[in-house]
Design a protein around this motif. Sequence first.
Motif, PDB file in Angstrom:
ATOM      1  N   ILE A 144       0.805  -1.143  -0.031  1.00 14.40           N
ATOM      2  CA  ILE A 144      -0.082  -0.002  -0.011  1.00 14.40           C
ATOM      3  C   ILE A 144       0.937   1.311   0.114  1.00 14.40           C
ATOM      4  O   ILE A 144       0.664   2.197  -0.723  1.00 14.40           O
ATOM      5  N   ALA A 145       2.147   1.183   0.841  1.00 13.27           N
ATOM      6  CA  ALA A 145       2.875   2.360   0.834  1.00 13.27           C
ATOM      7  C   ALA A 145       3.508   2.401  -0.438  1.00 13.27           C
ATOM      8  O   ALA A 145       3.668   3.818  -0.993  1.00 13.27           O
ATOM      9  N   TRP A 146       4.123   1.521  -0.985  1.00 13.62           N
ATOM     10  CA  TRP A 146       5.020   1.761  -2.009  1.00 13.62           C
ATOM     11  C   TRP A 146       3.999   2.123  -3.424  1.00 13.62           C
ATOM     12  O   TRP A 146       4.388   2.772  -4.408  1.00 13.62           O
ATOM     13  N   THR A 147       2.891   1.466  -3.411  1.00  4.65           N
ATOM     14  CA  THR A 147       2.036   2.075  -4.590  1.00  4.65           C
ATOM     15  C   THR A 147       1.602   3.369  -4.428  1.00  4.65           C
ATOM     16  O   THR A 147       1.615   4.128  -5.450  1.00  4.65           O
ATOM     17  N   SER A 148       1.448   3.965  -3.194  1.00  2.00           N
ATOM     18  CA  SER A 148       1.052   5.337  -3.065  1.00  2.00           C
ATOM     19  C   SER A 148       2.326   5.918  -3.331  1.00  2.00           C
ATOM     20  O   SER A 148       2.161   7.063  -4.028  1.00  2.00           O
ATOM     21  N   ILE A 149       3.118   5.602  -2.840  1.00  4.13           N
ATOM     22  CA  ILE A 149       4.701   6.419  -3.282  1.00  4.13           C
ATOM     23  C   ILE A 149       4.958   6.621  -4.408  1.00  4.13           C
ATOM     24  O   ILE A 149       5.252   7.518  -5.070  1.00  4.13           O
ATOM     25  N   TYR A 150       5.074   5.390  -5.287  1.00  7.93           N
ATOM     26  CA  TYR A 150       5.207   5.409  -6.580  1.00  7.93           C
ATOM     27  C   TYR A 150       4.307   6.337  -7.620  1.00  7.93           C
ATOM     28  O   TYR A 150       4.711   6.950  -8.411  1.00  7.93           O
ATOM     29  N   LEU A 151       2.819   6.260  -6.934  1.00  6.99           N
ATOM     30  CA  LEU A 151       2.029   7.395  -7.841  1.00  6.99           C
ATOM     31  C   LEU A 151       2.501   8.722  -7.690  1.00  6.99           C
ATOM     32  O   LEU A 151       2.570   9.402  -8.461  1.00  6.99           O
ATOM     33  N   LEU A 152       2.714   8.856  -6.406  1.00 10.94           N
ATOM     34  CA  LEU A 152       3.161  10.453  -5.789  1.00 10.94           C
ATOM     35  C   LEU A 152       4.425  10.899  -6.688  1.00 10.94           C
ATOM     36  O   LEU A 152       4.430  12.253  -7.311  1.00 10.94           O
ATOM     37  N   ILE A 153       5.444  10.075  -6.592  1.00 12.18           N
ATOM     38  CA  ILE A 153       6.510  10.439  -7.364  1.00 12.18           C
ATOM     39  C   ILE A 153       6.560  10.601  -8.828  1.00 12.18           C
ATOM     40  O   ILE A 153       7.319  11.478  -9.516  1.00 12.18           O
ATOM     41  N   SER A 154       5.535   9.501  -9.366  1.00 14.57           N
ATOM     42  CA  SER A 154       5.467   9.693 -10.872  1.00 14.57           C
ATOM     43  C   SER A 154       4.894  11.132 -11.228  1.00 14.57           C
ATOM     44  O   SER A 154       5.151  11.824 -11.920  1.00 14.57           O
ATOM     45  N   PHE A 155       3.881  11.613 -10.309  1.00 17.43           N
ATOM     46  CA  PHE A 155       3.203  12.782 -10.473  1.00 17.43           C
ATOM     47  C   PHE A 155       4.219  13.885 -10.310  1.00 17.43           C
ATOM     48  O   PHE A 155       4.284  14.818 -11.134  1.00 17.43           O
TER      49      PHE A 155
END
Length: 159
Positions: free
Chosen positions: A46-57
């Motif tokens: 959950i944390a990594w999915t959220s982080i990956y979406l945020l840093i892609s943004f």
Amino acid sequence: MDIWLFFIFLAATFGAAATGALFPTGEWYKSLNKPTWTPPNIVFPIAWTSIYLLISFAGARVAGAEGSAYAMAFWGMQIAFNALWTPVFFGLRNLKGSLPIMAALWVAVFGATVTHFKVDFWAGLAFVPYLAWVSVAAALNLQMVRLNPDQKALELQNL
């Protein structure tokens, strides 16, 4: 923000995330002594999915913007060390060897956070959860080394 840039950055995060699938935690990880404050296993995806979406943004917001060279360099640096850590920790089971990679990852994420803030407030803000998470991960990595002093890394065979 260019949506295609977002997907390009997201593809880079998928590349890093793939190392988790290639080197799953397994029984070895379950057998290790862990600190009492280790997050439950469900928290990690959950944390990594959220982080990956945020840093892609974040990457998509600053890519091509004037003054974004350092932000893009740190973005590339963090995803490279992010992808490298998993094979060393889980693949080679090298707890001690993963510490310098984790340190480099922390520096890269800190650098990315600062430089993204300099280019775009929202991009910098998107890196803050990652910096917090990698700080916890670094402390967890260090504690795993301390709690498992006799843990030996797998030996690489001659190819």
